[in-house]
Design a protein around this motif. Structure first.
Motif, PDB file in Angstrom:
ATOM      1  N   ALA A  50       0.821  -1.215   0.000  1.00  0.00           N
ATOM      2  CA  ALA A  50       0.000   0.000   0.000  1.00  0.00           C
ATOM      3  C   ALA A  50       0.851   1.260   0.000  1.00  0.00           C
ATOM      4  CB  ALA A  50      -0.918   0.001   1.222  1.00  0.00           C
ATOM      5  N   LYS A  51       2.126   1.136   0.423  1.00  0.00           N
ATOM      6  CA  LYS A  51       2.998   2.308   0.538  1.00  0.00           C
ATOM      7  C   LYS A  51       4.009   2.441  -0.591  1.00  0.00           C
ATOM      8  CE  LYS A  51       2.744   2.153   5.605  1.00  0.00           C
ATOM      9  NZ  LYS A  51       3.497   1.893   6.857  1.00  0.00           N
ATOM     10  N   ASN A  52       4.165   1.374  -1.426  1.00  0.00           N
ATOM     11  CA  ASN A  52       5.226   1.419  -2.437  1.00  0.00           C
ATOM     12  C   ASN A  52       4.688   1.477  -3.863  1.00  0.00           C
ATOM     13  OD1 ASN A  52       4.629  -1.222  -3.368  1.00  0.00           O
ATOM     14  ND2 ASN A  52       6.015  -2.146  -1.906  1.00  0.00           N
ATOM     15  N   GLN A  53       3.485   2.035  -4.006  1.00  0.00           N
ATOM     16  CA  GLN A  53       2.856   2.201  -5.316  1.00  0.00           C
ATOM     17  C   GLN A  53       2.586   0.859  -5.989  1.00  0.00           C
ATOM     18  OE1 GLN A  53       4.804   5.193  -7.784  1.00  0.00           O
ATOM     19  NE2 GLN A  53       5.706   6.171  -5.999  1.00  0.00           N
ATOM     20  N   GLY A  54       2.472  -0.200  -5.211  1.00  0.00           N
ATOM     21  CA  GLY A  54       2.187  -1.514  -5.747  1.00  0.00           C
ATOM     22  C   GLY A  54       3.336  -2.139  -6.507  1.00  0.00           C
ATOM     23  N   LEU A 102      12.344   0.707  -6.071  1.00  0.00           N
ATOM     24  CA  LEU A 102      13.074   1.789  -6.736  1.00  0.00           C
ATOM     25  C   LEU A 102      13.677   1.340  -8.056  1.00  0.00           C
ATOM     26  CD1 LEU A 102      12.711   3.240  -3.975  1.00  0.00           C
ATOM     27  CD2 LEU A 102      14.974   4.217  -4.342  1.00  0.00           C
ATOM     28  N   PHE A 103      13.975   0.047  -8.185  1.00  0.00           N
ATOM     29  CA  PHE A 103      14.516  -0.461  -9.443  1.00  0.00           C
ATOM     30  C   PHE A 103      13.495  -0.325 -10.569  1.00  0.00           C
ATOM     31  CE2 PHE A 103      16.389  -3.347 -12.467  1.00  0.00           C
ATOM     32  CZ  PHE A 103      17.749  -3.263 -12.213  1.00  0.00           C
ATOM     33  N   LEU A 105      11.214   2.206 -10.726  1.00  0.00           N
ATOM     34  CA  LEU A 105      10.711   3.579 -10.733  1.00  0.00           C
ATOM     35  C   LEU A 105      11.777   4.552 -11.219  1.00  0.00           C
ATOM     36  CD1 LEU A 105       8.999   3.634  -7.218  1.00  0.00           C
ATOM     37  CD2 LEU A 105       7.801   3.713  -9.424  1.00  0.00           C
ATOM     38  N   ARG A 106      11.335   5.658 -11.789  1.00  0.00           N
ATOM     39  CA  ARG A 106      12.255   6.751 -12.093  1.00  0.00           C
ATOM     40  C   ARG A 106      12.740   7.372 -10.787  1.00  0.00           C
ATOM     41  NH1 ARG A 106      12.002   7.887 -17.488  1.00  0.00           N
ATOM     42  NH2 ARG A 106      10.159   7.117 -18.598  1.00  0.00           N
ATOM     43  N   GLN A 107      13.846   8.112 -10.872  1.00  0.00           N
ATOM     44  CA  GLN A 107      14.474   8.614  -9.650  1.00  0.00           C
ATOM     45  C   GLN A 107      13.524   9.486  -8.826  1.00  0.00           C
ATOM     46  OE1 GLN A 107      17.827  11.238 -10.132  1.00  0.00           O
ATOM     47  NE2 GLN A 107      18.523  10.970  -8.033  1.00  0.00           N
ATOM     48  N   GLU A 108      12.760  10.357  -9.474  1.00  0.00           N
ATOM     49  CA  GLU A 108      11.892  11.263  -8.733  1.00  0.00           C
ATOM     50  C   GLU A 108      10.841  10.491  -7.935  1.00  0.00           C
ATOM     51  OE1 GLU A 108      12.428  11.311 -11.973  1.00  0.00           O
ATOM     52  OE2 GLU A 108      13.746  13.061 -12.212  1.00  0.00           O
ATOM     53  N   GLU A 109      10.276   9.464  -8.550  1.00  0.00           N
ATOM     54  CA  GLU A 109       9.284   8.648  -7.857  1.00  0.00           C
ATOM     55  C   GLU A 109       9.943   7.847  -6.735  1.00  0.00           C
ATOM     56  OE1 GLU A 109       6.197   7.407 -11.327  1.00  0.00           O
ATOM     57  OE2 GLU A 109       8.282   6.785 -11.636  1.00  0.00           O
ATOM     58  N   GLY A 110      11.127   7.342  -7.001  1.00  0.00           N
ATOM     59  CA  GLY A 110      11.852   6.599  -5.990  1.00  0.00           C
ATOM     60  C   GLY A 110      12.219   7.452  -4.801  1.00  0.00           C
ATOM     61  N   GLN A 111      12.607   8.702  -5.050  1.00  0.00           N
ATOM     62  CA  GLN A 111      12.973   9.596  -3.959  1.00  0.00           C
ATOM     63  C   GLN A 111      11.791   9.848  -3.038  1.00  0.00           C
ATOM     64  OE1 GLN A 111      16.210  10.897  -3.243  1.00  0.00           O
ATOM     65  NE2 GLN A 111      15.057  11.216  -1.337  1.00  0.00           N
ATOM     66  N   VAL A 157      12.290  -3.627   5.013  1.00  0.00           N
ATOM     67  CA  VAL A 157      11.886  -2.437   4.261  1.00  0.00           C
ATOM     68  C   VAL A 157      12.909  -2.142   3.167  1.00  0.00           C
ATOM     69  CG1 VAL A 157      11.487   0.054   4.395  1.00  0.00           C
ATOM     70  CG2 VAL A 157      10.578  -1.454   6.175  1.00  0.00           C
ATOM     71  N   ALA A 158      14.190  -2.253   3.508  1.00  0.00           N
ATOM     72  CA  ALA A 158      15.244  -1.995   2.526  1.00  0.00           C
ATOM     73  C   ALA A 158      15.149  -2.956   1.347  1.00  0.00           C
ATOM     74  CB  ALA A 158      16.618  -2.104   3.192  1.00  0.00           C
ATOM     75  N   ASP A 159      14.871  -4.226   1.612  1.00  0.00           N
ATOM     76  CA  ASP A 159      14.721  -5.222   0.552  1.00  0.00           C
ATOM     77  C   ASP A 159      13.602  -4.822  -0.397  1.00  0.00           C
ATOM     78  OD1 ASP A 159      15.432  -7.505  -0.783  1.00  0.00           O
ATOM     79  OD2 ASP A 159      14.801  -8.905   0.763  1.00  0.00           O
TER      80      ASP A 159
END
Length: 344
Positions: A116-120, A304-305, A307-313, A296-298
């Motif tokens: 729910a927090k990582n854009q699916g 992030l892999f 997503l584009r950088q802006e979305e990942g940030q 969470v890091a995993d």
């Protein structure tokens, strides 16, 4: 995660190691390393300090045994006597609710919350899609001349059955039910980091535990209170590091296109699949995450892999984490706080 191999424990003093003083001035501690080849289909290394080899061996073996329990519970490929694991859920939970260990319930709840927090972008319910890529990759590696992509129609059909809400959890009864018979779980993007995080919480302080690309310290080095030094691999050269970084209380997790892949018509296809396209994400060579929680890091390294950088940030900000991205052309990008951890 695949079939458990025979345990190999290699325990020795690191090259050039001598007795090292602790923070309290104790000069009796020495540095040891144990390596296991039995967990999560990868290499596990435990580094720490102890007065004797036997003392360290006992600590390392206890950590291995606890990680092995998680490995068996979260395995999607193999069955184990007396254990209902993720494979059991995939095989039977669409027929009736399956009673499982609380550690599976906790992982599934953790994964659904992160979804729910990582854009699916990290979806443990997309096992049907991932299994098509897994089978194609295994076949392609075994017979490179016949290597092929998964059938596009099969991928489209599988993508219709990855609704995470199909995973129905009864916490009171300790059961899991799959309301869609064609939904399959694959916890590979989260389970390893999650298991490491749980084990590190109860492990002795002053250890560095690495399970594949998941590295987690249980505090600074006990002999002098200094941070651990962790290397970040160059995607183009396994023998070189892009950086080494200092960590005391942050997990380090890297996802990369060089870890598991196969080649079709001269084009490499890696294992990190974008749930929106059902094909390998192609923004980055690797993404490294710094975050207190290894689970969470995993998940963030996978998200992030794709997503584009802006979305990942934006995701990093939400979790108070840091990241380093390696672009397709080799350029390296950093979140605002990452470079403070780089060893100069």
């Amino acid at each position: 995660m695949k079939r458990t191999a025979t345990l190999i424990l290699l325990l020795a003093l690191l090259c050039g190691c001598t007795a090292a003083p602790s923070q309290s001035g104790d000069t009796s501690l020495q540095r040891y390393e144990a390596t296991f080849l039995t967990l999560f289909d990868t290499v596990t290394t435990i580094v720490g300090y102890a007065e004797t080899e036997d003392a360290f061996t006992g600590t390392a073996q206890a950590i291995h045994d606890e990680l092995l329990e998680y490995h068996q519970l979260y395995d999607i490929y193999n069955e184990y006597d007396g254990i209902n694991n993720i494979k059991t859920i995939n095989d039977h939970a669409w027929e009736h609710p399956v009673e499982v260990d609380q550690r599976i319930i906790d992982l599934l709840l953790f994964s659904k919350d992160l979804y729910a927090k990582n854009q699916g972008k990290v979806n443990i319910a997309m096992g049907s899609v991932l299994s098509l890529w897994h089978d194609a990759r295994e076949d392609g590696i075994a017979d490179p001349e016949q290597a092929a992509l998964p059938d596009s129609n099969a991928l489209e059909q599988a993508a219709a059955h990855m609704n995470i809400d199909s995973i129905q959890i009864d916490q009171e009864k300790g059961t899991v039910f799959l309301s869609d018979p064609q939904v399959k779980l694959d916890v590979g993007a989260i389970a390893k980091g999650y298991a490491v995080a749980q084990v590190c919480r109860s492990a002795p302080s002053g250890l560095l535990i690495s399970v594949g690309g998941n590295v987690c310290p249980t505090g600074p080095k006990p002999e002098n209170g200094q941070p651990w030094v962790v290397g970040i691999q160059d995607p183009d050269n396994a023998e070189q590091y892009l950086h080494t970084i200092y960590v005391k209380d942050l997990s380090v997790v890297t996802s990369g296109d060089y870890q598991r892949y196969y080649t079709v018509d001269g084009v490499p296809y890696h294992h990190i699949i974008d749930p929106d396209t059902r094909y390998p994400a192609n923004y980055w060579r690797s993404v490294t995450i710094l975050c207190p929680d290894s689970g969470v890091a995993d998940a963030l390294s996978t998200a992030l892999f794709t997503l584009r950088q802006e979305e990942g940030q934006a995701l990093l900000d939400a979790f108070q984490a840091e990241a380093m991205w390696v672009c397709r052309d080799g350029t390296v990008l950093y979140s605002p706080g990452f470079q403070a951890y780089i060893r100069v």
